[in-house]
Design a protein around this motif. Structure first.
Motif, PDB file in Angstrom:
ATOM      1  N   ARG A  34       0.596  -1.475  -0.893  1.00 53.11           N
ATOM      2  CA  ARG A  34       0.343  -0.033  -0.012  1.00 53.11           C
ATOM      3  C   ARG A  34       0.433   0.733   0.230  1.00 53.11           C
ATOM      4  O   ARG A  34       1.333   1.293   1.217  1.00 53.11           O
ATOM      5  N   PRO A  35       1.342   2.046  -1.128  1.00 51.33           N
ATOM      6  CA  PRO A  35       1.982   3.093  -1.301  1.00 51.33           C
ATOM      7  C   PRO A  35       1.931   4.096   0.193  1.00 51.33           C
ATOM      8  O   PRO A  35       0.802   4.240   0.195  1.00 51.33           O
ATOM      9  N   VAL A  36       2.528   4.552   0.900  1.00 50.51           N
ATOM     10  CA  VAL A  36       2.000   6.117   1.124  1.00 50.51           C
ATOM     11  C   VAL A  36       2.066   7.005   0.565  1.00 50.51           C
ATOM     12  O   VAL A  36       1.867   7.263  -0.847  1.00 50.51           O
ATOM     13  N   ASP A  37       1.328   8.619   1.364  1.00 53.92           N
ATOM     14  CA  ASP A  37       0.549   8.931   0.436  1.00 53.92           C
ATOM     15  C   ASP A  37       1.771  10.267   0.043  1.00 53.92           C
ATOM     16  O   ASP A  37       1.168  10.761  -0.765  1.00 53.92           O
ATOM     17  N   ALA A  38       3.301   9.798   1.489  1.00 48.64           N
ATOM     18  CA  ALA A  38       4.339  10.641   0.788  1.00 48.64           C
ATOM     19  C   ALA A  38       4.968  10.512   1.590  1.00 48.64           C
ATOM     20  O   ALA A  38       4.606  10.076   2.259  1.00 48.64           O
ATOM     21  N   ILE A  39       6.682  11.303   1.117  1.00 48.00           N
ATOM     22  CA  ILE A  39       7.699  10.755   2.223  1.00 48.00           C
ATOM     23  C   ILE A  39       8.119  11.864   1.868  1.00 48.00           C
ATOM     24  O   ILE A  39       7.805  13.268   2.292  1.00 48.00           O
ATOM     25  N   LEU A  40       8.307  12.071   3.732  1.00 45.84           N
ATOM     26  CA  LEU A  40       9.076  13.633   4.329  1.00 45.84           C
ATOM     27  C   LEU A  40      10.514  12.964   4.446  1.00 45.84           C
ATOM     28  O   LEU A  40      10.428  11.806   5.384  1.00 45.84           O
ATOM     29  N   ILE A  41      11.133  13.748   3.996  1.00 43.10           N
ATOM     30  CA  ILE A  41      12.254  14.247   4.574  1.00 43.10           C
ATOM     31  C   ILE A  41      12.884  15.772   5.480  1.00 43.10           C
ATOM     32  O   ILE A  41      13.055  16.334   4.710  1.00 43.10           O
ATOM     33  N   SER A  42      13.449  15.190   6.730  1.00 43.63           N
ATOM     34  CA  SER A  42      13.333  16.219   7.089  1.00 43.63           C
ATOM     35  C   SER A  42      15.447  17.028   8.157  1.00 43.63           C
ATOM     36  O   SER A  42      15.630  17.067   9.406  1.00 43.63           O
ATOM     37  N   PRO A  64       7.701   8.061  -7.015  1.00 41.54           N
ATOM     38  CA  PRO A  64       6.602   8.532  -8.138  1.00 41.54           C
ATOM     39  C   PRO A  64       5.596   8.905  -6.692  1.00 41.54           C
ATOM     40  O   PRO A  64       4.236   9.478  -7.223  1.00 41.54           O
ATOM     41  N   LEU A  65       5.808   8.989  -5.842  1.00 40.41           N
ATOM     42  CA  LEU A  65       5.535   9.518  -4.674  1.00 40.41           C
ATOM     43  C   LEU A  65       5.601  11.399  -4.439  1.00 40.41           C
ATOM     44  O   LEU A  65       7.044  11.232  -4.914  1.00 40.41           O
ATOM     45  N   PRO A  66       4.834  12.220  -3.758  1.00 42.14           N
ATOM     46  CA  PRO A  66       5.591  13.274  -3.694  1.00 42.14           C
ATOM     47  C   PRO A  66       6.201  13.014  -1.739  1.00 42.14           C
ATOM     48  O   PRO A  66       5.948  12.068  -1.634  1.00 42.14           O
ATOM     49  N   VAL A  67       7.550  13.648  -2.422  1.00 41.08           N
ATOM     50  CA  VAL A  67       8.590  13.497  -1.519  1.00 41.08           C
ATOM     51  C   VAL A  67       8.778  14.779  -0.842  1.00 41.08           C
ATOM     52  O   VAL A  67       8.933  16.074  -2.102  1.00 41.08           O
ATOM     53  N   MET A  68       9.029  15.335  -0.282  1.00 39.54           N
ATOM     54  CA  MET A  68       8.967  16.822   0.901  1.00 39.54           C
ATOM     55  C   MET A  68      10.303  16.912   1.439  1.00 39.54           C
ATOM     56  O   MET A  68      10.227  15.536   2.440  1.00 39.54           O
ATOM     57  N   LEU A  69      10.494  17.934   1.822  1.00 39.83           N
ATOM     58  CA  LEU A  69      12.100  17.590   2.258  1.00 39.83           C
ATOM     59  C   LEU A  69      12.132  20.009   2.931  1.00 39.83           C
ATOM     60  O   LEU A  69      11.757  20.963   2.529  1.00 39.83           O
ATOM     61  N   ILE A  95      15.085  28.512   2.615  1.00 39.85           N
ATOM     62  CA  ILE A  95      14.665  27.644   2.056  1.00 39.85           C
ATOM     63  C   ILE A  95      12.665  27.209   2.564  1.00 39.85           C
ATOM     64  O   ILE A  95      12.822  26.252   3.628  1.00 39.85           O
ATOM     65  N   ASN A  96      12.406  27.724   2.488  1.00 43.50           N
ATOM     66  CA  ASN A  96      10.522  27.212   3.374  1.00 43.50           C
ATOM     67  C   ASN A  96      10.032  26.627   2.809  1.00 43.50           C
ATOM     68  O   ASN A  96       9.539  27.525   1.357  1.00 43.50           O
ATOM     69  N   THR A  97       9.075  25.941   2.283  1.00 42.39           N
ATOM     70  CA  THR A  97       8.278  25.435   1.929  1.00 42.39           C
ATOM     71  C   THR A  97       7.100  24.336   2.079  1.00 42.39           C
ATOM     72  O   THR A  97       7.068  23.505   2.397  1.00 42.39           O
ATOM     73  N   ARG A  98       5.488  25.075   1.110  1.00 43.12           N
ATOM     74  CA  ARG A  98       4.530  24.033   1.340  1.00 43.12           C
ATOM     75  C   ARG A  98       4.123  22.805   0.525  1.00 43.12           C
ATOM     76  O   ARG A  98       4.309  23.545  -0.600  1.00 43.12           O
ATOM     77  N   TYR A  99       2.991  22.286   0.985  1.00 43.59           N
ATOM     78  CA  TYR A  99       3.624  20.558   0.105  1.00 43.59           C
ATOM     79  C   TYR A  99       1.516  20.507   0.529  1.00 43.59           C
ATOM     80  O   TYR A  99       1.112  20.834   1.903  1.00 43.59           O
TER      81      TYR A  99
END
Length: 249
Positions: A34-42, A64-69, A95-99
């Motif tokens: 079951r793919p996760v909805d996104a990957i977060l790399i902090s 292929p998944l959303p990757v948030m960094l 570097i501030n980013t909204r997802y």
């Protein structure tokens, strides 16, 4: 139900070890039934903040998944922008980013201080957070993420380089009940606490695992432990549950 895979502190460098461990975690996530909805790399994506390290990261994080960094204290903003974001203009501002992912909002803030190890959310970043929190419709879950934990975690080496000061952020979150959790890295070991009345979840390290003070004498980090990942599950009842896993070969 929203499922987020959260990893941190890959510390990619010229040595194949860090790249292999990062690839192992990414391969594990891509193979989930079951793919996760996104990957977060902090944060602490690179070890020395070199452009080549970020180009390696860009390849490893291709998904292929959303990757948030977001950046950490080892990251260098101009090189991060150039090697990871493809921004040849560089720039040294935060570097501030909204997802926006699966009906939730993730605000990834830059808590790094160029040339320093401890963390701080400067005025520009605090204004950015306030603006975005004020624009999110009521009832939309918001996750706030950055690198440095904002509370003591009872390890002197890390507590001395955590987020300072944390009170302005706590006051801001108190005014925005749609924030459901704060997600950080930096600690190189799985941990859970609370901050501003919200769950605080700290991802385990990919490159290494921190040795806790009561675990005996030895090096600051244990290089023998496998990389880890946190799975944050936010359900329809508004409850957040976190599961921690290690990824073996």
């Amino acid at each position: 139900m929203l499922v987020i895979a959260h990893l941190s502190d890959t510390h990619l460098d010229s040595h194949p070890r860090s790249a292999e461990r990062t690839a192992r975690v990414m391969d594990h996530l891509h193979a989930l039934p079951r793919p996760v909805d996104a990957i977060l790399i902090s944060g602490d994506i690179a070890d020395h903040g070199e452009v080549a390290e970020y180009r390696t990261a860009a390849k490893l994080f291709a998904s292929p998944l959303p990757v948030m960094l977001c950046p950490g204290n080892h990251d260098v903003r101009a090189a991060y922008r150039k090697g990871l974001l493809g921004d040849e203009g560089g720039g040294n501002g935060p570097i501030n980013t909204r997802y926006d992912v699966a009906g939730a909002v993730f605000l990834l803030a830059d808590s790094s201080i160029p040339g320093e190890d401890d963390g701080h959310l400067d005025a520009e970043t605090m204004d950015w957070l306030a603006d975005h929190l004020g624009s999110v419709p009521a009832g939309t879950p918001v996750f706030v993420s950055f690198h440095h934990p904002p509370v003591e975690l009872h390890h002197p080496a890390i507590d001395s380089i955590r987020l300072f000061p944390a009170e302005p952020l706590a006051d801001l979150l108190a005014a925005h009940p749609q924030v459901v959790a704060v997600l950080t890295g930096h600690f190189h070991t799985a941990a859970a606490s609370t901050f501003a009345g919200r769950p605080l979840r700290i991802a385990p390290g990919v490159v290494s695992t921190l040795r806790l003070p009561w675990e005996g004498d030895g090096p600051l980090v244990d290089l023998r432990q496998p990389p880890g990942v946190a799975f944050h599950v936010y359900d329809d009842a508004g409850l957040l549950t976190t599961h921690y896993r290690v990824v073996v070969r």
